[in-house]
Scaffold this active site. Sequence first.
Site, PDB file in Angstrom:
ATOM      1  N   CYS A  41       6.815   3.440  -4.410  1.00 37.71           N
ATOM      2  CA  CYS A  41       7.245   2.064  -3.963  1.00 37.71           C
ATOM      3  C   CYS A  41       6.989   1.085  -4.938  1.00 37.71           C
ATOM      4  CB  CYS A  41       6.538   1.677  -2.795  1.00 37.71           C
ATOM      5  SG  CYS A  41       6.955   0.052  -2.119  1.00 37.71           S
TER       6      CYS A  41
ATOM      7  N   CYS B 239       1.361  -3.479  -2.971  1.00 34.56           N
ATOM      8  CA  CYS B 239       0.778  -4.091  -1.994  1.00 34.56           C
ATOM      9  C   CYS B 239      -0.802  -3.330  -2.278  1.00 34.56           C
ATOM     10  CB  CYS B 239       1.006  -3.689  -0.494  1.00 34.56           C
ATOM     11  SG  CYS B 239       2.543  -4.518  -0.234  1.00 34.56           S
TER      12      CYS B 239
ATOM     13  N   SER C 193       5.693  -6.791   7.999  1.00 36.43           N
ATOM     14  CA  SER C 193       4.476  -6.612   7.565  1.00 36.43           C
ATOM     15  C   SER C 193       3.624  -7.915   7.207  1.00 36.43           C
ATOM     16  CB  SER C 193       4.162  -5.666   6.480  1.00 36.43           C
ATOM     17  OG  SER C 193       4.733  -4.381   6.896  1.00 36.43           O
ATOM     18  N   LEU C 194       3.045  -8.410   8.254  1.00 35.00           N
ATOM     19  CA  LEU C 194       2.393  -9.982   7.699  1.00 35.00           C
ATOM     20  C   LEU C 194       1.126  -9.724   7.171  1.00 35.00           C
ATOM     21  CD1 LEU C 194       2.755 -13.041   8.464  1.00 35.00           C
ATOM     22  CD2 LEU C 194       1.317 -12.717  10.570  1.00 35.00           C
TER      23      LEU C 194
ATOM     24  N   CYS D  81       0.050   6.966   4.608  1.00 29.12           N
ATOM     25  CA  CYS D  81       1.241   7.648   3.898  1.00 29.12           C
ATOM     26  C   CYS D  81       1.085   7.379   2.413  1.00 29.12           C
ATOM     27  CB  CYS D  81       2.568   6.641   4.272  1.00 29.12           C
ATOM     28  SG  CYS D  81       3.224   7.207   5.737  1.00 29.12           S
TER      29      CYS D  81
ATOM     30  N   CYS E  46      -2.184  -0.501  -0.441  1.00 34.89           N
ATOM     31  CA  CYS E  46      -1.319   0.696   0.094  1.00 34.89           C
ATOM     32  C   CYS E  46      -1.439   1.812  -0.973  1.00 34.89           C
ATOM     33  CB  CYS E  46       0.068   0.056  -0.025  1.00 34.89           C
ATOM     34  SG  CYS E  46       1.047   1.414   0.643  1.00 34.89           S
TER      35      CYS E  46
ATOM     36  N   GLU F  62       6.506  12.018   2.517  1.00 34.95           N
ATOM     37  CA  GLU F  62       5.896  12.437   3.542  1.00 34.95           C
ATOM     38  C   GLU F  62       6.453  11.941   5.027  1.00 34.95           C
ATOM     39  OE1 GLU F  62       2.206  11.402   0.877  1.00 34.95           O
ATOM     40  OE2 GLU F  62       1.841  11.041   3.094  1.00 34.95           O
TER      41      GLU F  62
ATOM     42  N   CYS G 219       7.485   9.163  11.654  1.00 28.94           N
ATOM     43  CA  CYS G 219       7.280   8.118  10.708  1.00 28.94           C
ATOM     44  C   CYS G 219       8.036   8.464   9.563  1.00 28.94           C
ATOM     45  CB  CYS G 219       5.772   7.727  10.623  1.00 28.94           C
ATOM     46  SG  CYS G 219       5.417   6.469   9.434  1.00 28.94           S
TER      47      CYS G 219
HETATM   48  N1  SAH Z   1       7.355  -1.151   2.991  1.00 29.56           N
HETATM   49  C1  SAH Z   1       7.291  -1.303   4.402  1.00 29.56           C
HETATM   50  C2  SAH Z   1       7.206   0.053   5.053  1.00 29.56           C
HETATM   51  C3  SAH Z   1       6.105   0.872   4.698  1.00 29.56           C
HETATM   52  S1  SAH Z   1       4.456   0.417   5.068  1.00 29.56           S
HETATM   53  C4  SAH Z   1       6.343  -2.418   4.811  1.00 29.56           C
HETATM   54  O1  SAH Z   1       5.632  -2.782   3.902  1.00 29.56           O
HETATM   55  O2  SAH Z   1       6.549  -2.551   6.039  1.00 29.56           O
HETATM   56  C5  SAH Z   1       4.255   0.440   6.652  1.00 29.56           C
HETATM   57  C6  SAH Z   1       3.145  -0.502   7.262  1.00 29.56           C
HETATM   58  O3  SAH Z   1       1.999   0.229   7.059  1.00 29.56           O
HETATM   59  C7  SAH Z   1       2.872  -1.902   6.788  1.00 29.56           C
HETATM   60  O4  SAH Z   1       2.711  -2.641   7.825  1.00 29.56           O
HETATM   61  C8  SAH Z   1       1.811  -1.640   5.704  1.00 29.56           C
HETATM   62  O5  SAH Z   1       1.135  -2.864   5.587  1.00 29.56           O
HETATM   63  C9  SAH Z   1       0.851  -0.765   6.499  1.00 29.56           C
HETATM   64  N2  SAH Z   1      -0.068  -0.077   5.635  1.00 29.56           N
HETATM   65  C10 SAH Z   1       0.019   0.134   4.618  1.00 29.56           C
HETATM   66  N3  SAH Z   1      -1.245   1.073   4.058  1.00 29.56           N
HETATM   67  C11 SAH Z   1      -2.029   1.166   4.963  1.00 29.56           C
HETATM   68  C12 SAH Z   1      -3.355   1.817   5.308  1.00 29.56           C
HETATM   69  N4  SAH Z   1      -3.762   2.494   4.185  1.00 29.56           N
HETATM   70  N5  SAH Z   1      -3.574   1.804   6.568  1.00 29.56           N
HETATM   71  C13 SAH Z   1      -3.081   0.993   7.469  1.00 29.56           C
HETATM   72  N6  SAH Z   1      -1.913   0.608   7.496  1.00 29.56           N
HETATM   73  C14 SAH Z   1      -1.233   0.448   6.071  1.00 29.56           C
END
Ligand code: SAH
Length: 370
Positions: free
Chosen positions: A116, A120, A221-222, A340, A123, A96, A109
């Site tokens: 992945c 997380c 991503s904290l 995503c 996610c 995507e 984006c």
């Molecule tokens: N793997 C990388 C990049 C992809 S995720 C990373 O984790 O940074 C990009 C951002 O989207 C990250 O900050 C993640 O925490 C956030 N994210 C993931 N799922 C989400 C959701 N359902 N709603 C909002 N942000 C989300």
Amino acid sequence: MAFEEKSGNLVGLGLEELENLALSLGQPRYRGRQIYHGIYARRVRAFASLTDLGGDLRDAIASQHAIAYPEIERQFASRDGAVRYLFRLADGNLIETVYMPEEDRTTLCLSSQVGCALECQFCFTALLGSKRNLTAGEIIGQVLAVAAAQNLEREARLNLVFMGMGEPLLNLPQVAKAIAILADPQGVGVSLRHIAVSTVGILPRIEELARAPMRPKLAISLNASNDEQRSALMPINKKYPLADLLRVCRAYPLRSWEHLMFEYVMLDGVNDSDADARRVAALLRDLRAKVNLIPYNSGPDLPFRAPPFERVVAFQKILLDHRIATFIRISRGQDISAACGQLSLEGVRMKSAKVPGHAGGGGQGLEVGQ
Ligand code: SAH
């Protein structure tokens, strides 16, 4: 494995590779540069449009090579102007890309992997599991395909954020190769200041990125304010806990114009309290940081929700009171499942009933360059 190699796709090849291709066809080296400029700067899709090459060479290349972009499988336009593209790759995998027009810039984006591995908990891409890395051509192809679909002019100002599917630092060689072509003024021509790579914090890869000659902006991503919380949400934190992450961040060589960006996905009742905000402020105290608060983009298969908006604002205020530049990033395209992973998972689900469900994820609505 790279479909470029199998199908002879030229998208994804660097200048030197195209020069070598020209030489291998008995042509002078500069022909490679002409092809490079044609594919990336002029965004030509048909060999016939590479008029500077001459007919014979064009035919010779076209007989064995292609200028191929990922195919648009489906697209979803949001009321807010964002468009979410579901791309089918040459091997059938789905990824995507989200197009987000803004007043003075357009943000894309990008995905860096199919699925992945990082698990997380909040996610949706994680639900797909780990499939494979994207090639540089598949990464650049997302930009070129969306630019073509949206009729973006060559001069259009772009932000590119690696905040789609996948963990870019677990695919650093191909991501770095793609960025070199995307950021090359003779290539796609997006300024490095307007390219951001977002990571969960793969520390050795951050250190590697710090030494890279063409270095994009870095976003971390904290998503949590202490180790217990972060390890529960992001298992990678057990390998790279906060103290180590922040040590690497402190050592990261920021350029004069640059801030480290921290993303903080706000999850109702999980990581959104005043105490969390104060702990985040303490963690980031001695860093040149900017924080993006991202209200969670929810979907039916994961138990998280975004906090009430007042909570997000109260959290922001605490960080601002600690003099940390903090922005609230409203997710774009909420009406089109713009997190995503969502569309890909639906695509997979259409083919097989085994996949657990609706997916989301992604950091859409994030900006770089401010
Ligand atoms: N793997 C990388 C990049 C992809 S995720 C990373 O984790 O940074 C990009 C951002 O989207 C990250 O900050 C993640 O925490 C956030 N994210 C993931 N799922 C989400 C959701 N359902 N709603 C909002 N942000 C989300």
